[in-house]
Design a protein around this motif. Sequence first.
Motif, PDB file in Angstrom:
ATOM      1  N   VAL A 150       0.831  -1.207   0.000  1.00  0.00           N
ATOM      2  CA  VAL A 150       0.000   0.000   0.000  1.00  0.00           C
ATOM      3  C   VAL A 150       0.863   1.253   0.000  1.00  0.00           C
ATOM      4  N   LEU A 151       2.131   1.117   0.400  1.00  0.00           N
ATOM      5  CA  LEU A 151       3.015   2.274   0.475  1.00  0.00           C
ATOM      6  C   LEU A 151       3.601   2.669  -0.873  1.00  0.00           C
ATOM      7  N   GLU A 152       3.422   1.838  -1.890  1.00  0.00           N
ATOM      8  CA  GLU A 152       4.043   2.093  -3.187  1.00  0.00           C
ATOM      9  C   GLU A 152       3.558   3.382  -3.832  1.00  0.00           C
ATOM     10  N   SER A 153       2.355   3.812  -3.459  1.00  0.00           N
ATOM     11  CA  SER A 153       1.818   5.037  -4.057  1.00  0.00           C
ATOM     12  C   SER A 153       2.369   6.296  -3.392  1.00  0.00           C
ATOM     13  N   LEU A 154       3.070   6.142  -2.271  1.00  0.00           N
ATOM     14  CA  LEU A 154       3.570   7.299  -1.530  1.00  0.00           C
ATOM     15  C   LEU A 154       4.973   7.701  -1.970  1.00  0.00           C
ATOM     16  N   THR A 155       5.243   8.996  -1.901  1.00  0.00           N
ATOM     17  CA  THR A 155       6.593   9.479  -2.150  1.00  0.00           C
ATOM     18  C   THR A 155       7.442   9.197  -0.917  1.00  0.00           C
ATOM     19  N   ARG A 156       8.753   9.355  -1.052  1.00  0.00           N
ATOM     20  CA  ARG A 156       9.639   9.120   0.084  1.00  0.00           C
ATOM     21  C   ARG A 156       9.264  10.042   1.241  1.00  0.00           C
ATOM     22  N   ARG A 157       8.985  11.291   0.938  1.00  0.00           N
ATOM     23  CA  ARG A 157       8.654  12.254   1.981  1.00  0.00           C
ATOM     24  C   ARG A 157       7.346  11.884   2.666  1.00  0.00           C
ATOM     25  N   GLU A 158       6.374  11.435   1.893  1.00  0.00           N
ATOM     26  CA  GLU A 158       5.088  11.039   2.462  1.00  0.00           C
ATOM     27  C   GLU A 158       5.248   9.840   3.394  1.00  0.00           C
ATOM     28  N   ARG A 159       6.149   8.937   3.042  1.00  0.00           N
ATOM     29  CA  ARG A 159       6.410   7.796   3.921  1.00  0.00           C
ATOM     30  C   ARG A 159       7.038   8.250   5.232  1.00  0.00           C
ATOM     31  N   GLU A 160       7.932   9.222   5.132  1.00  0.00           N
ATOM     32  CA  GLU A 160       8.564   9.752   6.343  1.00  0.00           C
ATOM     33  C   GLU A 160       7.520  10.403   7.243  1.00  0.00           C
ATOM     34  N   VAL A 161       6.620  11.153   6.639  1.00  0.00           N
ATOM     35  CA  VAL A 161       5.563  11.803   7.408  1.00  0.00           C
ATOM     36  C   VAL A 161       4.649  10.752   8.034  1.00  0.00           C
ATOM     37  N   ASN A 171       1.480  17.984  13.528  1.00  0.00           N
ATOM     38  CA  ASN A 171       2.088  18.531  12.315  1.00  0.00           C
ATOM     39  C   ASN A 171       3.291  19.406  12.644  1.00  0.00           C
ATOM     40  N   ALA A 172       3.179  20.215  13.701  1.00  0.00           N
ATOM     41  CA  ALA A 172       4.285  21.080  14.094  1.00  0.00           C
ATOM     42  C   ALA A 172       5.502  20.254  14.508  1.00  0.00           C
ATOM     43  N   GLU A 173       5.264  19.191  15.255  1.00  0.00           N
ATOM     44  CA  GLU A 173       6.364  18.333  15.710  1.00  0.00           C
ATOM     45  C   GLU A 173       6.991  17.583  14.546  1.00  0.00           C
ATOM     46  N   ALA A 176       9.254  19.993  12.705  1.00  0.00           N
ATOM     47  CA  ALA A 176      10.518  20.195  13.404  1.00  0.00           C
ATOM     48  C   ALA A 176      11.439  18.992  13.219  1.00  0.00           C
ATOM     49  N   ARG A 177      10.855  17.796  13.258  1.00  0.00           N
ATOM     50  CA  ARG A 177      11.646  16.577  13.124  1.00  0.00           C
ATOM     51  C   ARG A 177      12.222  16.436  11.710  1.00  0.00           C
ATOM     52  N   LEU A 178      11.421  16.780  10.709  1.00  0.00           N
ATOM     53  CA  LEU A 178      11.831  16.571   9.321  1.00  0.00           C
ATOM     54  C   LEU A 178      12.287  17.854   8.626  1.00  0.00           C
ATOM     55  N   ASP A 179      12.388  18.941   9.405  1.00  0.00           N
ATOM     56  CA  ASP A 179      12.836  20.228   8.864  1.00  0.00           C
ATOM     57  C   ASP A 179      11.945  20.686   7.709  1.00  0.00           C
ATOM     58  N   MET A 180      10.642  20.731   7.985  1.00  0.00           N
ATOM     59  CA  MET A 180       9.663  21.191   7.002  1.00  0.00           C
ATOM     60  C   MET A 180       8.735  22.207   7.648  1.00  0.00           C
ATOM     61  N   ALA A 181       8.160  23.072   6.836  1.00  0.00           N
ATOM     62  CA  ALA A 181       7.172  24.020   7.341  1.00  0.00           C
ATOM     63  C   ALA A 181       5.911  23.244   7.725  1.00  0.00           C
ATOM     64  N   GLU A 182       5.208  23.733   8.742  1.00  0.00           N
ATOM     65  CA  GLU A 182       4.001  23.035   9.201  1.00  0.00           C
ATOM     66  C   GLU A 182       2.967  22.921   8.083  1.00  0.00           C
ATOM     67  N   GLY A 183       2.871  23.966   7.252  1.00  0.00           N
ATOM     68  CA  GLY A 183       1.927  23.929   6.138  1.00  0.00           C
ATOM     69  C   GLY A 183       2.273  22.836   5.135  1.00  0.00           C
ATOM     70  N   THR A 184       3.557  22.616   4.928  1.00  0.00           N
ATOM     71  CA  THR A 184       4.005  21.562   4.014  1.00  0.00           C
ATOM     72  C   THR A 184       3.662  20.191   4.576  1.00  0.00           C
ATOM     73  N   VAL A 185       3.837  20.039   5.874  1.00  0.00           N
ATOM     74  CA  VAL A 185       3.483  18.779   6.530  1.00  0.00           C
ATOM     75  C   VAL A 185       1.990  18.508   6.348  1.00  0.00           C
ATOM     76  N   LYS A 186       1.180  19.538   6.562  1.00  0.00           N
ATOM     77  CA  LYS A 186      -0.269  19.386   6.419  1.00  0.00           C
ATOM     78  C   LYS A 186      -0.634  18.918   5.014  1.00  0.00           C
ATOM     79  N   THR A 187       0.066  19.464   4.021  1.00  0.00           N
ATOM     80  CA  THR A 187      -0.180  19.047   2.628  1.00  0.00           C
ATOM     81  C   THR A 187       0.175  17.587   2.433  1.00  0.00           C
TER      82      THR A 187
END
Length: 213
Positions: A150-161, A171-173, A176-187
């Motif tokens: 089921v993970l094959e459809s996800l990008t590497r970043r999406e798997r990390e999230v 999302n904020a945490e 911080a963990r993945l060095d991304m903006a909170e809005g990007t995490v939400k996306t």
Amino acid sequence: MIRVLVAEDQSAVRAGLVLILRSAPDIEVVGEAEDGERAVELARTLRPDLILMDVQMPRLDGVAATRRIVAERLADVLVLTTFDLDEYVFGALRAGAAGFLLKNTEARDLLDAVRTVAGGEGIVAPAVTRRLIAAFAAAPAREAGADPAVLESLTRREREVLGRIGEGLSNAEIGARLDMAEGTVKTHVSRLLAKLELRSRVQAAVLARELGL
């Protein structure tokens, strides 16, 4: 107006929930059910926007009732539980519940949760998610878990999230963990939920744990 059905077998608890819901001008209680079978019947006839669903009820438990309601796309389901019923909560989330509330939830939080789910989002506080995931990790082994394919459809970043969601991070945490903006995490969260056909981040958290992320 948000139309809500309350499914709870304890009359006193049900009455309290109804009283709280009816105090809000934008929420209408359209029905009450004392067991799971009745909840499904009323969901079919009344077509509420949302159902507050207790997990332990006679005739048909809340997990089975949730599974039927979600399968028939009758309404979104918010599970009502206490922490000693974690196994039921996991079952309800797998059945497609949008999230869950504790029975001792404050009135304001209950109303906010109803509005949040009615708006198309799941509702589980990160701290509560962590407790659920801890219980899940400590639980006895179950039947075969999710298929890693089921993970094959996800990008590497999406798997990390997804993996960080499995840790119960907000999302904020995660940002911080993945060095991304909170809005990007939400996306990323929105996209992975859509790709995996999940209704809430808690379902995603359970899936992440099952897959060992």
